[in-house]
Design a protein around this motif. Structure first.
Motif, PDB file in Angstrom:
ATOM      1  N   LEU A  16       0.779  -0.878  -0.119  1.00 51.34           N
ATOM      2  CA  LEU A  16      -0.040  -0.045   0.064  1.00 51.34           C
ATOM      3  C   LEU A  16       0.834   1.303  -0.163  1.00 51.34           C
ATOM      4  CD1 LEU A  16      -3.018  -0.992   2.321  1.00 51.34           C
ATOM      5  CD2 LEU A  16      -2.829  -1.363  -0.031  1.00 51.34           C
ATOM      6  N   ASP A  17       2.179   1.079   0.307  1.00 49.56           N
ATOM      7  CA  ASP A  17       3.038   2.307   0.380  1.00 49.56           C
ATOM      8  C   ASP A  17       3.218   2.687  -1.207  1.00 49.56           C
ATOM      9  OD1 ASP A  17       3.393   2.353   3.186  1.00 49.56           O
ATOM     10  OD2 ASP A  17       5.067   1.110   3.212  1.00 49.56           O
ATOM     11  N   TYR A  18       2.714   2.002  -2.068  1.00 56.32           N
ATOM     12  CA  TYR A  18       3.183   2.268  -3.513  1.00 56.32           C
ATOM     13  C   TYR A  18       1.875   3.144  -4.065  1.00 56.32           C
ATOM     14  CZ  TYR A  18       6.779  -1.255  -3.633  1.00 56.32           C
ATOM     15  OH  TYR A  18       7.789  -2.136  -3.329  1.00 56.32           O
ATOM     16  N   ALA A  19       0.833   3.401  -3.245  1.00 53.79           N
ATOM     17  CA  ALA A  19      -0.203   3.945  -3.542  1.00 53.79           C
ATOM     18  C   ALA A  19      -0.070   5.538  -3.841  1.00 53.79           C
ATOM     19  CB  ALA A  19      -1.514   3.581  -2.620  1.00 53.79           C
ATOM     20  N   GLU A  20      -0.835   6.089  -4.598  1.00 53.08           N
ATOM     21  CA  GLU A  20      -0.384   7.583  -4.544  1.00 53.08           C
ATOM     22  C   GLU A  20      -1.353   8.300  -3.427  1.00 53.08           C
ATOM     23  OE1 GLU A  20       1.256   9.296  -6.930  1.00 53.08           O
ATOM     24  OE2 GLU A  20       1.626   7.311  -8.082  1.00 53.08           O
ATOM     25  N   ALA A  94     -16.563  -7.804   4.106  1.00 45.28           N
ATOM     26  CA  ALA A  94     -15.459  -6.996   4.216  1.00 45.28           C
ATOM     27  C   ALA A  94     -15.164  -6.487   2.613  1.00 45.28           C
ATOM     28  CB  ALA A  94     -14.121  -7.548   4.765  1.00 45.28           C
ATOM     29  N   LEU A  95     -14.456  -5.286   2.363  1.00 45.90           N
ATOM     30  CA  LEU A  95     -14.075  -4.824   1.111  1.00 45.90           C
ATOM     31  C   LEU A  95     -12.796  -4.215   1.280  1.00 45.90           C
ATOM     32  CD1 LEU A  95     -14.767  -4.133  -1.676  1.00 45.90           C
ATOM     33  CD2 LEU A  95     -15.817  -2.056  -0.836  1.00 45.90           C
ATOM     34  N   TYR A  96     -11.813  -4.627   0.261  1.00 45.27           N
ATOM     35  CA  TYR A  96     -10.583  -4.113   0.206  1.00 45.27           C
ATOM     36  C   TYR A  96     -10.238  -3.786  -1.392  1.00 45.27           C
ATOM     37  CZ  TYR A  96      -5.308  -4.457   0.548  1.00 45.27           C
ATOM     38  OH  TYR A  96      -4.037  -4.125   0.437  1.00 45.27           O
ATOM     39  N   SER A  97      -9.469  -2.613  -1.416  1.00 46.02           N
ATOM     40  CA  SER A  97      -9.165  -2.091  -2.467  1.00 46.02           C
ATOM     41  C   SER A  97      -7.700  -1.802  -2.651  1.00 46.02           C
ATOM     42  CB  SER A  97      -9.643  -0.546  -2.711  1.00 46.02           C
ATOM     43  OG  SER A  97      -9.364   0.039  -3.764  1.00 46.02           O
ATOM     44  N   MET A  98      -7.171  -2.006  -3.762  1.00 44.33           N
ATOM     45  CA  MET A  98      -5.821  -1.842  -4.240  1.00 44.33           C
ATOM     46  C   MET A  98      -5.285  -0.731  -4.940  1.00 44.33           C
ATOM     47  SD  MET A  98      -4.606  -5.931  -4.705  1.00 44.33           S
ATOM     48  CE  MET A  98      -3.220  -5.653  -4.295  1.00 44.33           C
ATOM     49  N   HIS A  99      -6.040  -0.247  -6.062  1.00 47.16           N
ATOM     50  CA  HIS A  99      -6.049   0.860  -7.167  1.00 47.16           C
ATOM     51  C   HIS A  99      -4.853   1.273  -7.297  1.00 47.16           C
ATOM     52  CE1 HIS A  99      -7.791   4.765  -8.425  1.00 47.16           C
ATOM     53  NE2 HIS A  99      -7.755   3.937  -9.336  1.00 47.16           N
ATOM     54  N   THR A 100      -4.092   2.355  -7.069  1.00 42.99           N
ATOM     55  CA  THR A 100      -2.833   2.833  -7.491  1.00 42.99           C
ATOM     56  C   THR A 100      -1.635   2.136  -6.885  1.00 42.99           C
ATOM     57  OG1 THR A 100      -2.785   4.677  -5.802  1.00 42.99           O
ATOM     58  CG2 THR A 100      -3.646   5.077  -8.112  1.00 42.99           C
ATOM     59  N   ALA A 101      -2.072   1.353  -5.686  1.00 41.71           N
ATOM     60  CA  ALA A 101      -0.915   0.585  -5.415  1.00 41.71           C
ATOM     61  C   ALA A 101      -0.527  -0.476  -6.389  1.00 41.71           C
ATOM     62  CB  ALA A 101      -1.020  -0.228  -3.971  1.00 41.71           C
ATOM     63  N   LEU A 102      -1.647  -1.043  -7.043  1.00 46.15           N
ATOM     64  CA  LEU A 102      -1.437  -2.199  -7.925  1.00 46.15           C
ATOM     65  C   LEU A 102      -0.700  -1.570  -9.483  1.00 46.15           C
ATOM     66  CD1 LEU A 102      -1.467  -5.125  -8.374  1.00 46.15           C
ATOM     67  CD2 LEU A 102      -3.835  -4.965  -9.106  1.00 46.15           C
ATOM     68  N   ASP A 103      -1.223  -0.128  -9.630  1.00 45.86           N
ATOM     69  CA  ASP A 103      -0.843   0.590 -10.715  1.00 45.86           C
ATOM     70  C   ASP A 103       0.591   0.793 -10.872  1.00 45.86           C
ATOM     71  OD1 ASP A 103      -3.166   1.345 -12.220  1.00 45.86           O
ATOM     72  OD2 ASP A 103      -3.880   2.728 -10.714  1.00 45.86           O
ATOM     73  N   ASN A 104       1.177   0.780  -9.286  1.00 48.10           N
ATOM     74  CA  ASN A 104       2.585   1.275  -9.469  1.00 48.10           C
ATOM     75  C   ASN A 104       3.460   0.193  -9.156  1.00 48.10           C
ATOM     76  OD1 ASN A 104       2.747   4.007  -9.582  1.00 48.10           O
ATOM     77  ND2 ASN A 104       1.634   4.281  -7.740  1.00 48.10           N
ATOM     78  N   ALA A 105       2.787  -1.224  -8.887  1.00 44.94           N
ATOM     79  CA  ALA A 105       3.622  -2.444  -8.853  1.00 44.94           C
ATOM     80  C   ALA A 105       4.231  -2.928 -10.048  1.00 44.94           C
ATOM     81  CB  ALA A 105       2.686  -3.266  -8.074  1.00 44.94           C
ATOM     82  N   ASN A 237      12.030  -0.055 -10.592  1.00 47.28           N
ATOM     83  CA  ASN A 237      10.962  -1.283 -10.561  1.00 47.28           C
ATOM     84  C   ASN A 237       9.892  -0.777 -10.186  1.00 47.28           C
ATOM     85  OD1 ASN A 237      13.067  -2.866 -11.466  1.00 47.28           O
ATOM     86  ND2 ASN A 237      14.048  -2.961  -9.643  1.00 47.28           N
ATOM     87  N   ILE A 238       9.507   0.489  -9.599  1.00 49.41           N
ATOM     88  CA  ILE A 238       8.301   1.080  -8.892  1.00 49.41           C
ATOM     89  C   ILE A 238       7.750   2.243  -9.828  1.00 49.41           C
ATOM     90  CG2 ILE A 238       6.873   1.476  -7.087  1.00 49.41           C
ATOM     91  CD1 ILE A 238       9.173   0.238  -5.318  1.00 49.41           C
ATOM     92  N   GLY A 239       6.658   2.051 -10.055  1.00 45.53           N
ATOM     93  CA  GLY A 239       6.000   3.271 -10.750  1.00 45.53           C
ATOM     94  C   GLY A 239       4.870   3.168 -11.811  1.00 45.53           C
ATOM     95  N   ILE A 240       4.506   4.213 -12.430  1.00 45.82           N
ATOM     96  CA  ILE A 240       3.383   3.823 -13.303  1.00 45.82           C
ATOM     97  C   ILE A 240       3.340   3.967 -14.782  1.00 45.82           C
ATOM     98  CG2 ILE A 240       2.777   6.391 -13.602  1.00 45.82           C
ATOM     99  CD1 ILE A 240      -0.233   5.484 -12.614  1.00 45.82           C
ATOM    100  N   GLY A 241       2.849   3.309 -15.597  1.00 43.45           N
ATOM    101  CA  GLY A 241       2.949   3.064 -16.960  1.00 43.45           C
ATOM    102  C   GLY A 241       4.112   2.066 -17.214  1.00 43.45           C
ATOM    103  N   MET A 242       4.205   1.442 -18.393  1.00 44.06           N
ATOM    104  CA  MET A 242       5.355   0.471 -18.965  1.00 44.06           C
ATOM    105  C   MET A 242       5.599   1.019 -20.173  1.00 44.06           C
ATOM    106  SD  MET A 242       5.033  -2.947 -17.066  1.00 44.06           S
ATOM    107  CE  MET A 242       5.883  -3.037 -15.266  1.00 44.06           C
TER     108      MET A 242
END
Length: 364
Positions: A16-20, A94-105, A237-242
């Motif tokens: 989650l530290d990777y999230a915006e 329960a509901l868990y969201s990943m969003h930009t954490a997964l974008d930046n992984a 190795n961490i960031g958005i887009g490829m």
């Protein structure tokens, strides 16, 4: 298995530290100690998705997009967000969201697009800043090697294609143990001088919990002195887009047909063709207009993303083809990625891929 155990597995993939900073990720609804009967993985959490979870006896929904994005002052069911929240609470889901954490992984939304389109050797398009940390600590000289090995095992010291990276220097440390101390070396009430090794290692911020735990477990001192700094270096190795390359160059028309087929796209909005082959491809799932300049800077022949506005197509400037294939379409395979990850980590557990349709956009 409880909710917290499942979320730890998900955060191995995308901490989650990777999230915006603007995002709302993690456990949004529910008790982290609740026993999980089944997991439903979805791109969006709508009422029909919650109904599907109830039908399949899944009391944990793992969603890419967060249904709660801005603050809720009331929960009365007056809109689709509040109705989802109410239905989850009423049914103990329960509901868990990943969003930009997964974008930046590194293995996330954009790596999945690359996989589907056959883009090879993908690299991060926009590396995330502030994700490289440096730990400095001090340890008795005779214990330095054991401590370094523990830190390496926890993930510290990985730089690009290299591992076990560190820097050490020797010196003399001093301290005086107080009356309630239990010193490993030295005596209470007397100043003690010890030959110590200063150890410095870098690590990704998503691994900080593991690194600090390894430090405290392996360090011989009762009180462990350490410093943490955030480095300015970009983490490649961490960031958005490829951005990567196709095995064989394709004409612009052929590549568009390929994209429509592989991504199951009804139509593609794009800038003018440039009359050249497509070889280098940049991708960014979801709204990606902010990355147009980065795609041009990477010398990509085409940039595949979503939610481009009218005037943003002018930014192609006859240097790149901009292709908007739709928000849902760029992220649709993300839930498959999550199901695969969970299935590998917890086989023989009830993990379901949501069948409910959540794309709000239709094509006529």
């Amino acid at each position: 298995m409880i909710v917290n155990e499942v979320t730890r597995i998900l955060e191995e993939l995308a901490p989650l530290d990777y999230a915006e900073d603007f995002d709302n990720v993690g456990l949004l609804i529910g008790d982290k100690k609740m026993e999980v009967s089944g997991i439903l993985v979805t791109l969006d959490t709508l009422e029909n998705v919650v109904d599907e979870a109830i039908e399949k006896n899944c009391n944990l929904i793992v969603s890419f997009h967060p249904i709660i994005f801005s603050g809720l002052k009331k929960i009365t069911g007056k809109n689709y967000v509040e109705r989802v929240v109410l239905k989850c609470i009423k049914n103990d889901i329960a509901l868990y969201s990943m969003h930009t954490a997964l974008d930046n992984a590194p293995i996330g939304v954009n790596s999945k697009i690359c996989e589907v389109l056959g883009i090879q050797n993908p690299k991060i398009l926009i590396p995330q800043k502030g994700t490289i940390k440096k730990l400095t600590t001090y340890v008795p000289k005779d214990s330095a090697q054991v401590l370094k090995e523990a830190l390496f095992e926890a993930g510290a010291g990985n730089i690009g294609n290299y591992s076990n990276c560190s820097f050490s220097t020797n010196g003399i440390g001093s301290y005086m143990a107080g009356p309630n101390a239990k010193p490993t070396l030295g005596e209470i009430g007397k100043v003690h001088y010890e030959e110590e090794t200063q150890i410095s290692v870098t690590y990704s911020k998503g691994d900080q919990g593991k690194i600090i735990n390894a430090l405290l477990q392996a360090h011989p001192y009762e009180e462990v002195a350490y410093e943490i700094q955030t480095l300015e270096n970009k983490n490649q190795n961490i960031g958005i887009g490829m951005v990567g390359t196709l095995e064989k160059a394709m004409s612009e028309e052929d590549f568009m047909h390929w994209v429509k087929k592989q991504m199951n796209v009804a139509c593609v909005r794009h800038s003018s063709f440039l009359g050249k082959k497509i070889k280098k491809v940049a991708v960014l799932g979801g709204s990606g207009s902010f990355a147009i300049s980065a795609a041009k800077g990477a010398k990509a022949d085409i940039f595949i993303t979503a939610d481009l506005k009218y005037h943003q197509f002018y930014e192609a400037e006859n240097k790149i083809v901009l292709a908007d294939i739709g928000h849902f379409e760029t992220e649709q395979f993300t839930k498959n990625l999550l199901v695969d990850h969970l299935t590998k980590k917890i086989p023989n557990f009830a993990i379901s891929l949501a069948e409910s349709i959540t794309n709000p956009i239709k094509y006529f």
